[in-house]
Write a protein that holds these residues in place. Sequence first.
Motif, PDB file in Angstrom:
ATOM      1  N   GLY A  36       0.801  -1.228   0.000  1.00  9.75           N
ATOM      2  CA  GLY A  36       0.000   0.000   0.000  1.00  9.75           C
ATOM      3  C   GLY A  36       0.828   1.269   0.000  1.00  9.75           C
ATOM      4  N   GLU A  37       2.070   1.196  -0.453  1.00  7.57           N
ATOM      5  CA  GLU A  37       2.921   2.384  -0.315  1.00  7.57           C
ATOM      6  C   GLU A  37       2.645   3.462  -1.359  1.00  7.57           C
ATOM      7  OE1 GLU A  37       6.968   2.520  -1.087  1.00  7.57           O
ATOM      8  OE2 GLU A  37       6.780   1.708  -3.090  1.00  7.57           O
ATOM      9  N   ASN A  38       1.809   3.147  -2.366  1.00  7.47           N
ATOM     10  CA  ASN A  38       1.489   4.139  -3.402  1.00  7.47           C
ATOM     11  C   ASN A  38       0.020   4.559  -3.370  1.00  7.47           C
ATOM     12  OD1 ASN A  38       3.498   2.009  -5.286  1.00  7.47           O
ATOM     13  ND2 ASN A  38       4.128   4.095  -4.807  1.00  7.47           N
ATOM     14  N   GLY A  64       7.425   0.385   1.725  1.00  6.26           N
ATOM     15  CA  GLY A  64       8.605   0.349   0.845  1.00  6.26           C
ATOM     16  C   GLY A  64       9.339   1.683   0.883  1.00  6.26           C
ATOM     17  N   ASN A  65       9.854   2.104  -0.276  1.00  5.20           N
ATOM     18  CA  ASN A  65      10.638   3.348  -0.318  1.00  5.20           C
ATOM     19  C   ASN A  65       9.773   4.590  -0.087  1.00  5.20           C
ATOM     20  OD1 ASN A  65       9.785   2.308  -2.961  1.00  5.20           O
ATOM     21  ND2 ASN A  65      10.487   4.289  -3.723  1.00  5.20           N
ATOM     22  N   HIS A  66       8.446   4.467  -0.238  1.00  2.00           N
ATOM     23  CA  HIS A  66       7.552   5.609   0.011  1.00  2.00           C
ATOM     24  C   HIS A  66       6.967   5.584   1.423  1.00  2.00           C
ATOM     25  CE1 HIS A  66       7.772   7.221  -3.993  1.00  2.00           C
ATOM     26  NE2 HIS A  66       7.463   6.051  -4.530  1.00  2.00           N
ATOM     27  N   THR A  67       7.527   4.755   2.290  1.00  6.90           N
ATOM     28  CA  THR A  67       6.991   4.590   3.652  1.00  6.90           C
ATOM     29  C   THR A  67       6.694   5.919   4.334  1.00  6.90           C
ATOM     30  OG1 THR A  67       8.067   2.456   3.983  1.00  6.90           O
ATOM     31  CG2 THR A  67       7.520   3.698   5.967  1.00  6.90           C
ATOM     32  N   LEU A 147       9.769  -8.615  -1.349  1.00 10.11           N
ATOM     33  CA  LEU A 147      11.076  -8.114  -1.785  1.00 10.11           C
ATOM     34  C   LEU A 147      10.840  -6.803  -2.530  1.00 10.11           C
ATOM     35  CD1 LEU A 147      12.377 -11.471  -3.347  1.00 10.11           C
ATOM     36  CD2 LEU A 147      12.842 -10.616  -1.031  1.00 10.11           C
ATOM     37  N   HIS A 148      11.000  -5.683  -1.847  1.00  6.25           N
ATOM     38  CA  HIS A 148      10.717  -4.384  -2.468  1.00  6.25           C
ATOM     39  C   HIS A 148      12.017  -3.848  -3.060  1.00  6.25           C
ATOM     40  CE1 HIS A 148       7.709  -1.261  -2.994  1.00  6.25           C
ATOM     41  NE2 HIS A 148       8.686  -0.390  -2.865  1.00  6.25           N
ATOM     42  N   ALA A 149      12.204  -4.083  -4.342  1.00  8.03           N
ATOM     43  CA  ALA A 149      13.502  -3.767  -4.941  1.00  8.03           C
ATOM     44  C   ALA A 149      13.343  -3.400  -6.407  1.00  8.03           C
ATOM     45  CB  ALA A 149      14.444  -4.953  -4.794  1.00  8.03           C
ATOM     46  N   THR A 172       8.044  -6.678  -5.297  1.00  4.66           N
ATOM     47  CA  THR A 172       7.160  -5.522  -5.489  1.00  4.66           C
ATOM     48  C   THR A 172       8.029  -4.349  -5.946  1.00  4.66           C
ATOM     49  OG1 THR A 172       7.384  -4.883  -3.157  1.00  4.66           O
ATOM     50  CG2 THR A 172       5.507  -6.271  -3.711  1.00  4.66           C
ATOM     51  N   HIS A 173       7.411  -3.227  -6.191  1.00  4.94           N
ATOM     52  CA  HIS A 173       8.052  -1.938  -6.493  1.00  4.94           C
ATOM     53  C   HIS A 173       8.177  -1.598  -7.973  1.00  4.94           C
ATOM     54  CE1 HIS A 173      10.574   1.619  -6.095  1.00  4.94           C
ATOM     55  NE2 HIS A 173      11.474   1.074  -6.881  1.00  4.94           N
ATOM     56  N   THR A 174       8.424  -2.563  -8.847  1.00  4.59           N
ATOM     57  CA  THR A 174       8.648  -2.167 -10.240  1.00  4.59           C
ATOM     58  C   THR A 174       7.346  -2.066 -11.053  1.00  4.59           C
ATOM     59  OG1 THR A 174       9.412  -4.433 -10.615  1.00  4.59           O
ATOM     60  CG2 THR A 174      11.073  -2.731 -10.460  1.00  4.59           C
TER      61      THR A 174
HETATM   62 FE   LIG Z   1       8.314   1.296  -4.203  1.00  7.51          FE
END
Ligand SMILES: [Fe+2]
Length: 258
Positions: A36-38, A64-67, A147-149, A172-174
């Motif tokens: 749900g980071e986006n 993820g990176n948008h935490t 795996l958020h990469a 996830t992430h891509t």
């Molecule tokens: Fe991400």
Amino acid sequence: MRVLYIGDIFSTPGLRAAKAFLKRFGEDYDFVIANGENVAGGFGITRKHLHELLEAGVDVVTLGNHTWDAKDAFELLEETPRLIRPLNYPPGAPGLGYTTLEARTGERVTVVQVMGRIFLPALDCPFRALDALLTELPEASTVIVDLHAEATSEKRALGEFLAGRVAAALGTHTHVQTADELIKRGTAYLTDVGMTGVQDSAIGMRFDEVIYRFVTGLPKRYKPAEGPATVCAVALELAGGRAKSVARIQWAEPDGAA
Ligand SMILES: [Fe+2]
């Protein structure tokens, strides 16, 4: 036990589609995980979004990176074990990097997220962080790793590192679903679950601003794409902490939903 993993839910169309999918098929699953980071227009998650997801039947939401993009996350991560951020943040980061909850079957499921270090913030080593956690968890645990990469190679290497040690390792992430699902030594793997959102977009954002930035090198605020959305997800069948099957899902929301 049947587990559903819903890929990165992007902005309002993604949330709408995820909720519609769960309303229709949620009963088929004993445990539901979603990234749900986006969900907040592409950047993080708010209290309202988290509640909507939990109410729709999601058991655990990963980030993820948008935490930290939406400030609610600092509080939410301290309040609920149903929201987790990458495990490999340096010690002292708010919230949990993994959580153990009960599925509808009564079995306990541990969900972990790690973030890769290629083209992403330089966190602690995800391999070592996973190693340390897995030696701590009880032997018979059912563990699902997000795996958020960014890099396929890093996700693929993490998948191999985890093979035979966890039930599933899902990328996830891509935001584009890959077609490389496999089960190795009882561990299901997929490089990317894909995005739940408007597929006709630059991984969730409108093309106009993205192309402008690429062409001119100048800043311009991204705008989330609107229109019909597709749920990208993975269905897992697990037994004894290992995977029996892994199946990709792409479900387009019904006509007129957008
Ligand atoms: Fe991400």
